[in-house]
Enzyme design. Structure first.
Site, mmCIF file in Angstrom:
data_model
loop_
_atom_site.group_PDB
_atom_site.id
_atom_site.type_symbol
_atom_site.label_atom_id
_atom_site.label_comp_id
_atom_site.label_asym_id
_atom_site.label_seq_id
_atom_site.Cartn_x
_atom_site.Cartn_y
_atom_site.Cartn_z
ATOM 1 N N ARG A 1 0.821 -1.217 0.000
ATOM 2 C CA ARG A 1 0.000 0.000 0.000
ATOM 3 C C ARG A 1 0.852 1.263 0.000
ATOM 4 O O ARG A 1 1.947 1.291 0.556
ATOM 5 C CB ARG A 1 -0.908 0.000 1.238
ATOM 6 C CG ARG A 1 -2.049 0.987 1.172
ATOM 7 C CD ARG A 1 -3.009 0.806 2.322
ATOM 8 N NE ARG A 1 -2.561 1.476 3.530
ATOM 9 C CZ ARG A 1 -3.326 1.685 4.607
ATOM 10 N NH1 ARG A 1 -4.577 1.253 4.619
ATOM 11 N NH2 ARG A 1 -2.853 2.294 5.671
ATOM 12 N N CYS B 1 0.035 5.533 0.679
ATOM 13 C CA CYS B 1 -0.959 6.532 1.077
ATOM 14 C C CYS B 1 -0.302 7.905 1.198
ATOM 15 O O CYS B 1 0.830 8.014 1.664
ATOM 16 C CB CYS B 1 -1.564 6.186 2.438
ATOM 17 S SG CYS B 1 -2.211 4.519 2.602
#
Length: 411
Positions: free
Chosen positions: A381, A383
């Site tokens: 991930r 972000c």
């Protein structure tokens, strides 16, 4: 999902760990590495010493992850560098190349509104080659091919790096390849130049714009989206790749737009045989269960699916769902889930997720929702916060999905 290639998720104590992502998720011939912050894995704290020390720590964390799975930094195909201050890129460049012995990876560099930790000045994620494949694929000595052409701007990167059935292009700025300077005009002219540069790189390796699987378009001004989309339409008159549009705080050379590109590579890399792979089919799909966009919801090629950036839109109204970031994050993820299920996949097939938020403090609320969408190991991930999101949304999410069955004529 048909087929039996297995997704392989791994973590090492030699790099920082997160309860909301896996450090590296391998599937078939690629590894996706989560964004690394400048955190010392021993202390769990951001290193001090300014941008140079922090860039080194990010790269050391990536190196530790790469080496923990028996790879080396020269297996890196693509790096994405997110900075708080665009002027810090020069300092990053001074240490960056020392981590590679061979040709440099492709690269995207942008300044964002905020990073997940307040003290962090930089964050870096990576995509690496995975010649051994994942079970039950047999290891194969595939060769990474890095190439450049003088018909597009040159920089501290390779313009294109091919491995197996994908090419990853360095993000293209609106630079004239002869002068190395920004083209005159506004966002319309700059978007056109970015796409001309992409086309030149593709032509140099005997590919075309129709081979593009995904574009990520970084814009300085969110209001420029309509103009950007209009220019893109001229380059993609029929088939339109998956797309994510991201508002950034600044771009190198004060550009208004920059475009990152993922390209299908049906001919593969040696010792794959062109006659066996040249005619792999790009499969673009849309579903009426998710709001329509002027680009494909999902584009599959070989063993990966690329999902366009999803906004928190209700399919019935085409408008933002009511509520705050919790509800909006849930809607984004529901839209991704619907797209994935429309092509006979499940959320646990996701290998990488990218999340943009308006307020970095909202990540805590997003995480509460996020983990409920997965039953197995979490994806890799990245972000970060942005100044604005299309339609005034609080969050936008895109994803990369494993595609075990491949695309025709793969079995």
């Amino acid at each position: 999902m048909s087929g039996n290639i297995i997704k392989f998720s791994r973590n090492t104590e030699r790099a920082p760990q997160s309860p909301f992502s896996t450090q590296t998720v391998a599937f078939s011939h690629y590894n996706n590495i989560s964004a690394q912050l400048p955190i010392d894995p021993v202390t769990g704290k951001v290193v001090m010493g300014g941008i140079t020390a922090q860039a080194k720590q990010c790269l050391n964390n990536i190196k530790a992850i790469v080496e923990s799975i028996n790879h080396v930094m020269d297996d890196v195909v693509k790096l994405n560098i997110f900075v708080k201050h665009i002027e810090d890129v020069e300092a990053i460049n001074q240490v960056y190349s020392s981590y590679f012995e061979g040709p440099l990876p492709t690269r995207t560099t942008v300044a964002v509104a905020a990073l997940p930790l307040q003290e962090a000045l930089v964050q870096i994620d990576a995509l690496i080659s995975n010649g051994e494949g994942t079970t039950p694929q047999a290891p194969c000595p595939l060769i990474k091919i890095s190439r450049n052409t003088d018909k597009a701007p040159l920089g501290l990167y390779s313009q294109t790096v091919a491995f197996s059935h994908y090419n990853n292009l360095a993000s293209q700025l609106p630079l004239n390849s002869l002068t190395g300077t920004l083209v005159s005009g506004g966002v319309k002219e700059q978007t056109h130049q970015c796409l001309i540069n992409i086309k030149a790189v593709l032509s140099s390796i005997d590919h075309s714009m129709e081979d593009i699987v995904k574009t990520t378009i970084f814009v300085r001004n969110i209001a420029d989206i309509d103009v950007v989309n209009q220019v893109c339409n001229a380059f993609f008159p029929a088939y339109v790749p998956a797309r994510t549009i991201i508002n950034v705080a600044a771009l190198p050379m004060d550009a208004l737009v920059q475009i990152d590109t993922v390209v299908s590579h049906g001919d593969g890399t040696p010792p794959q045989l062109p006659e066996d792979t040249r005619f792999l089919v790009i499969e673009a799909n849309n579903t009426p269960k998710v709001p329509a966009q002027p680009y494909s919801h999902t584009v599959a090629f070989s063993h990966y699916n690329h999902i366009s950036g999803q906004l928190p839109l209700d399919v019935k109204t085409g408008q933002l769902v009511s509520g705050g970031v919790n509800e909006q994050a849930r809607q984004c993820l529901n839209n991704i889930k619907t797209i994935i299920e429309s092509v006979d996949h499940v959320m646990d097939d996701i290998v990488k997720v990218n999340i943009q938020v308006r307020n970095i403090a909202d990540m805590e609320a997003i995480n509460d929702v996020y983990t409920t969408f997965f039953s197995g190991d979490l994806p890799a991930r990245t972000c970060y916060a942005v100044g604005a999101i299309p339609m005034g949304a609080l969050v936008q999410i895109d994803a990369v999905v494993s595609n075990c069955e491949g695309t025709p004529p793969q079995a």
